[in-house]
Scaffold this active site. Sequence first.
Site, PDB file in Angstrom:
ATOM      1  N   CYS A 194     -45.204 -50.094 106.882  1.00 49.26           N
ATOM      2  CA  CYS A 194     -43.976 -50.486 106.184  1.00 49.26           C
ATOM      3  C   CYS A 194     -43.433 -49.242 105.497  1.00 49.26           C
ATOM      4  O   CYS A 194     -43.391 -48.173 106.101  1.00 49.26           O
ATOM      5  CB  CYS A 194     -44.222 -51.638 105.217  1.00 49.26           C
ATOM      6  SG  CYS A 194     -45.538 -51.360 104.002  1.00 49.26           S
ATOM      7  N   ARG A 247     -46.742 -54.182 102.259  1.00 45.22           N
ATOM      8  CA  ARG A 247     -46.401 -55.292 103.150  1.00 45.22           C
ATOM      9  C   ARG A 247     -47.233 -55.250 104.427  1.00 45.22           C
ATOM     10  O   ARG A 247     -47.724 -56.288 104.902  1.00 45.22           O
ATOM     11  CB  ARG A 247     -44.907 -55.243 103.492  1.00 45.22           C
ATOM     12  CG  ARG A 247     -43.987 -55.648 102.362  1.00 45.22           C
ATOM     13  CD  ARG A 247     -42.521 -55.441 102.714  1.00 45.22           C
ATOM     14  NE  ARG A 247     -42.149 -54.026 102.721  1.00 45.22           N
ATOM     15  CZ  ARG A 247     -40.948 -53.566 103.045  1.00 45.22           C
ATOM     16  NH1 ARG A 247     -40.000 -54.429 103.433  1.00 45.22           N
ATOM     17  NH2 ARG A 247     -40.683 -52.279 103.009  1.00 45.22           N
TER      18      ARG A 247
END
Length: 454
Positions: free
Chosen positions: A407, A412
Amino acid sequence: MFIHKKAILFFLLSSFLLLSACSNNVTSGKNEKTDTSKTAQTTIETEELKANIENEEWVIIDTRSNDAFNGWALDGVERGGHIKGAVDFSASWLLVETDKKEEKLTEVLKNKGITADKKVVLYDANGKDAPAVSEYLKSEGFKNIYQYDVKEWAANKDLPLESYPNYEMLVPATWVNDLVANNNDGNPYKIFEVSWGEEAPDYKKGHIPGAVHINTDEVEEGPVWNRLKDKELEKFALNNGITVDTTVVLYGSDSMPAFRAAVILKYMGVKDVRVLNGGYASWQAAGYEVEKEVNSKESVASFGDVVPANPEYIIDLPEAKEILANSDTSTLVDIRSWDEYIGKISGYDYIEAKGRPAGAIWGHAGSDSSNLEDYRSIDNTMRNGSEIFAMWEKDGINPENKLSFYCGTGWRAAEVLFYADVLGLENISLYDGGWNEWSMDSSNPVEKGEPNKN
């Protein structure tokens, strides 16, 4: 007077029979609001359910918690997991407080193929979840609703139940509560609340009894925000009393930092790393004890293995380039919002560059760099694995390939890597540096705009 009473009784009986007849009518398929008193609501036998699992005119719904769907044997069932082919719609979702809740629930029904023209079977194991979802569906115009006790299915080992291969990596609040109550049967364990910052405001508001705060600065550092060097990570483990044999449970008000720490611990070699499914909210929803006392870290003298013992779990820039160079058998998966992926925005106030590593495939994420809605249910538990695979297939991500997730700076992507691990995928990793590291060197090839599908 006697005749008058008989006439009244006849009228009431006739009205009841008329309503009963109406309740058995199948809907026309229109999702209209309906009088719930005219809605069929009955139980279904195991043999009839078994015979209609693959019937496209039926939809089988698991109304229990996400943990039960994933594989945990809860509420007295003999085997954990969900009925093969079932979709999930947890009764707990109806209690979640969130913006635009009705719109979100309607979208969930649509995405899961739960429509009013189908015969709907709702199953649970506690006699409470299915009725709750039934009432909601009736208010949405559903008429043909059946209820089923999944304990009957689970008791027959000839009937298939599906569990994720590594479902135990995501734990329910009940499991954590038992861990604390039973002191893990004498085996070493640690519970950590993970968030950024030394002040730990969420931790101080209330936390799981015995939990210790981990500041994410203990495992990563700027400006790239990669994990610390291996020797520093070993010191982090020792300072927090973590060895390779410690059962480590991680959680937070926002689960993303907990997943970040979990992936780093697995990379280091900790054998039993768990994350509380749904985060601290799931603990609160269960009504378990909360404490506000700040617990001190307790150190240990030895980690018990060389760090990292699982080095392939996190990769760096050279390995990411190798993955892109072998696109037939490996994929670099972008876990950012669509606007970040196409280069419309960077997603971060400290990252100026926009775009993506050339050849990376979009793997979905959420609305912005702080959210991951595409991988979470409405209560922030893990999304149905079949839906994750379907999402990937649509964008050309093959789960059989070597997959590395990235990410902006790793948070994430770490959560998605953990979910992929729960689902049993092998040959998977986190590209730690992500877009932040890739964009720092102008010689690294970058793409912008929508990808060419040809």
